[in-house]
Design an enzyme around this catalytic site. Structure first.
Site, PDB file in Angstrom:
ATOM      1  N   TYR A 143       0.824  -1.213   0.000  1.00 50.32           N
ATOM      2  CA  TYR A 143       0.000   0.000   0.000  1.00 50.32           C
ATOM      3  C   TYR A 143       0.857   1.262   0.000  1.00 50.32           C
ATOM      4  O   TYR A 143       0.416   2.312  -0.456  1.00 50.32           O
ATOM      5  CB  TYR A 143      -0.916   0.029   1.235  1.00 50.32           C
ATOM      6  CG  TYR A 143      -2.252  -0.638   1.027  1.00 50.32           C
ATOM      7  CD1 TYR A 143      -2.328  -1.981   0.677  1.00 50.32           C
ATOM      8  CD2 TYR A 143      -3.439   0.075   1.178  1.00 50.32           C
ATOM      9  CE1 TYR A 143      -3.544  -2.597   0.494  1.00 50.32           C
ATOM     10  CE2 TYR A 143      -4.658  -0.530   0.991  1.00 50.32           C
ATOM     11  CZ  TYR A 143      -4.714  -1.859   0.655  1.00 50.32           C
ATOM     12  OH  TYR A 143      -5.927  -2.462   0.467  1.00 50.32           O
ATOM     13  N   LYS A 194       2.956 -15.239   1.880  1.00 50.44           N
ATOM     14  CA  LYS A 194       3.267 -16.032   0.684  1.00 50.44           C
ATOM     15  C   LYS A 194       4.775 -16.282   0.681  1.00 50.44           C
ATOM     16  O   LYS A 194       5.502 -15.880  -0.237  1.00 50.44           O
ATOM     17  CB  LYS A 194       2.815 -15.301  -0.591  1.00 50.44           C
ATOM     18  CG  LYS A 194       1.341 -15.451  -0.902  1.00 50.44           C
ATOM     19  CD  LYS A 194       0.942 -16.863  -1.353  1.00 50.44           C
ATOM     20  CE  LYS A 194       1.375 -17.144  -2.780  1.00 50.44           C
ATOM     21  NZ  LYS A 194       0.951 -18.519  -3.196  1.00 50.44           N
ATOM     22  N   ASP A 227      -3.169 -18.023  -0.117  1.00 57.99           N
ATOM     23  CA  ASP A 227      -4.167 -18.666  -0.994  1.00 57.99           C
ATOM     24  C   ASP A 227      -4.854 -19.812  -0.254  1.00 57.99           C
ATOM     25  O   ASP A 227      -6.072 -19.983  -0.321  1.00 57.99           O
ATOM     26  CB  ASP A 227      -3.530 -19.130  -2.312  1.00 57.99           C
ATOM     27  CG  ASP A 227      -2.276 -19.984  -2.121  1.00 57.99           C
ATOM     28  OD1 ASP A 227      -1.718 -20.006  -0.998  1.00 57.99           O
ATOM     29  OD2 ASP A 227      -1.848 -20.632  -3.094  1.00 57.99           O
ATOM     30  N   ASP A 251      -6.533  -7.028   3.654  1.00 56.62           N
ATOM     31  CA  ASP A 251      -7.646  -6.361   2.977  1.00 56.62           C
ATOM     32  C   ASP A 251      -8.566  -7.407   2.354  1.00 56.62           C
ATOM     33  O   ASP A 251      -9.787  -7.378   2.537  1.00 56.62           O
ATOM     34  CB  ASP A 251      -7.082  -5.426   1.898  1.00 56.62           C
ATOM     35  CG  ASP A 251      -8.170  -4.705   1.133  1.00 56.62           C
ATOM     36  OD1 ASP A 251      -9.105  -4.194   1.778  1.00 56.62           O
ATOM     37  OD2 ASP A 251      -8.087  -4.648  -0.111  1.00 56.62           O
ATOM     38  N   ASP A 255     -12.420  -9.074   3.929  1.00 62.48           N
ATOM     39  CA  ASP A 255     -13.703  -9.040   3.211  1.00 62.48           C
ATOM     40  C   ASP A 255     -14.296 -10.442   3.120  1.00 62.48           C
ATOM     41  O   ASP A 255     -15.502 -10.641   3.278  1.00 62.48           O
ATOM     42  CB  ASP A 255     -13.521  -8.500   1.780  1.00 62.48           C
ATOM     43  CG  ASP A 255     -13.830  -7.008   1.674  1.00 62.48           C
ATOM     44  OD1 ASP A 255     -13.772  -6.314   2.700  1.00 62.48           O
ATOM     45  OD2 ASP A 255     -14.129  -6.549   0.552  1.00 62.48           O
TER      46      ASP A 255
HETATM   47  C1  IPM Z   1     -10.562  -1.307   3.526  1.00 61.75           C
HETATM   48  C2  IPM Z   1     -10.781  -0.658   2.193  1.00 61.75           C
HETATM   49  C3  IPM Z   1      -9.634   0.299   1.917  1.00 61.75           C
HETATM   50  C4  IPM Z   1      -8.360  -0.531   1.803  1.00 61.75           C
HETATM   51  C5  IPM Z   1      -9.825   1.217   0.717  1.00 61.75           C
HETATM   52  C6  IPM Z   1     -11.114   2.024   0.822  1.00 61.75           C
HETATM   53  C7  IPM Z   1      -8.645   2.137   0.499  1.00 61.75           C
HETATM   54  O1  IPM Z   1     -10.933  -1.621   1.203  1.00 61.75           O
HETATM   55  O2  IPM Z   1     -10.479  -0.576   4.528  1.00 61.75           O
HETATM   56  O3  IPM Z   1     -10.480  -2.530   3.578  1.00 61.75           O
HETATM   57  O4  IPM Z   1      -8.052  -1.061   0.726  1.00 61.75           O
HETATM   58  O5  IPM Z   1      -7.671  -0.649   2.802  1.00 61.75           O
HETATM   59 MG    MG Z   2     -11.003  -3.589   1.937  1.00 66.65          MG
END
Ligand code: IPM
Ligand code: MG
Length: 370
Positions: A143, A194, A227, A251, A255
């Site tokens: 990042y 990884k 993975d 990240d 999710d």
């Molecule tokens: C998160 C989001 C952010 C990230 C974006 C909005 C920059 O996806 O907080 O997970 O990638 O960290």
């Molecule tokens: Mg995210």
């Protein structure tokens, strides 16, 4: 003198302002009914700040964030700002907050509320009782790594570069947070990398293991490739207690873990900096994991529970108000048990309610529980 607690509210874009309004309702309740006063500031971030000031986070707001005991953030981004140059996109506001506040540890719990077992796309027996904590490194890795950018080559074609880079100290400080939290949970940490492909992953694995051996012998540490972890999360998520991983894998995996629980709209997060040795305080930002959801913004459809649960994490981690944090979490669970649902978690036989009615129900439950 009563302790002053300062909070900066940054509602942001999309559904951010709607869900933040429900936090204010709880803050008011805590003031009236529990005698807890917060000094509240507010500001703009993301697209809202771009519209007002031409940039996703002004220096003045950055300064306010650095001065506050804690920052609560709604969400950033939306189609309106999609075509802006990269450096001026709404997301840059959030990334600047994380970087300048040095919030290196991002805690993302993924837990299944008993009332919502049926809302997961996985079988109930796979997700029942699920309680995972993802600790994501938040200020390093690809990042922020240098070099980065897009360059035009002599033949006119282009080259895009990002750099995955970690240092010993960056790895150790986030691993330490994961080990400490595991000590208060089931004592298991799975470190995800990884290392089969990336040198930064080899270093990650070695440093996490070394810290465990030096300082946390009681923690049961395992390692997994990213993975495989993505696959194990849908195959048998209950095998995990705490997962610690880098910025990008965190990240993605967070999710995925969020979706296991049935709704992104339910999950809070905390981003923490280092503890200041003189004051004992640490910078912190709390935000729901869900995004700005521009398609439903302004319609009263948003689920405020992730934002409210983020505020519960704030009460717990920034203000050591454990009783109030527990109370708010129990209030949320009891509202779900009572059958109220926003659209995102709606199931047959339940009562569908708006953002505001859901927020009011949580405050009513708080009153009833005390
Ligand atoms: C998160 C989001 C952010 C990230 C974006 C909005 C920059 O996806 O907080 O997970 O990638 O960290
Ligand atoms: Mg995210």
């Amino acid at each position: 003198m009563p302790e002053t607690r300062s909070l900066l509210l940054l509602p942001g874009d999309g559904i951010g302002p709607e869900v933040m309004a429900e936090v204010r309702r709880v803050i008011d309740w805590l003031g009236r009914r529990r005698g807890l006063d917060f000094v509240i500031g507010d500001g703009l971030v993301g697209g809202a700040a771009i519209d007002a000031h031409g940039e996703p986070l002004t220096d003045a707001t950055m300064k306010q964030a650095l001065a506050a005991d804690a920052v609560l953030l709604g969400a950033v981004g939306g189609p309106k700002w999609d075509d802006l140059p990269f450096e001026r996109k709404p997301e840059r506001g959030l990334l600047r907050l994380r970087k300048e506040m040095a919030l290196f540890a991002n805690l993302r719990p993924a837990m299944v509320f008993p009332a919502l077992v049926g809302a997961s796309t996985l079988k109930p027996e796979v997700v029942a009782g699920l309680d995972i904590l993802i600790v994501r490194e938040l200020t390093g890795g690809v990042y922020f790594g240098e070099p980065k950018g897009i360059e035009t080559l002599p033949d006119g074609s282009r080259r895009g570069v990002n750099t995955q880079v970690y240092t010993t100290e960056e790895i150790r400080r986030v691993a330490r947070v994961a080990f400490e939290l595991a000590g208060r949970r089931r004592g298991q940490v799975c470190s995800v990398d990884k290392a089969n492909v990336m040198e930064s992953g080899v270093l990650w694995r070695e440093e996490v293991q070394r810290l465990r051996d030096q300082a946390f012998p009681e923690v049961n540490l395992t390692h997994m490739y990213a993975d495989n972890c993505a696959m194990q999360l849908v195959r048998n998520p209950s095998q995990f207690d705490v997962i610690v991983t880098d910025n990008l894998f965190g990240d993605i995996l967070s999710d995925e873990a969020a979706m296991l629980t049935g709704s992104l709209g339910m999950l809070p997060s905390a981003s923490l900096g280092a503890v200041d040795p003189s004051s004992g305080r640490r910078r912190a930002l709390y935000e729901p994991v869900h995004g700005s959801a521009p398609d439903i913004a302004g319609k009263g459809l948003a689920n405020p529970l992730a934002m409210l649960l983020s505020f519960a994490m704030c009460l717990r981690y920034s203000f050591a108000l454990t009783a109030e944090a527990d109370l708010l979490e129990v209030a949320v669970a009891s509202v779900l048990d009572g059958g109220l649902r926003t659209a995102d978690i709606m199931e047959e036989g339940k009562a569908r309610v708006s953002t505001r009615v859901m927020g009011e129900a949580v405050t009513a439950a708080l009153a009833k529980l005390t």
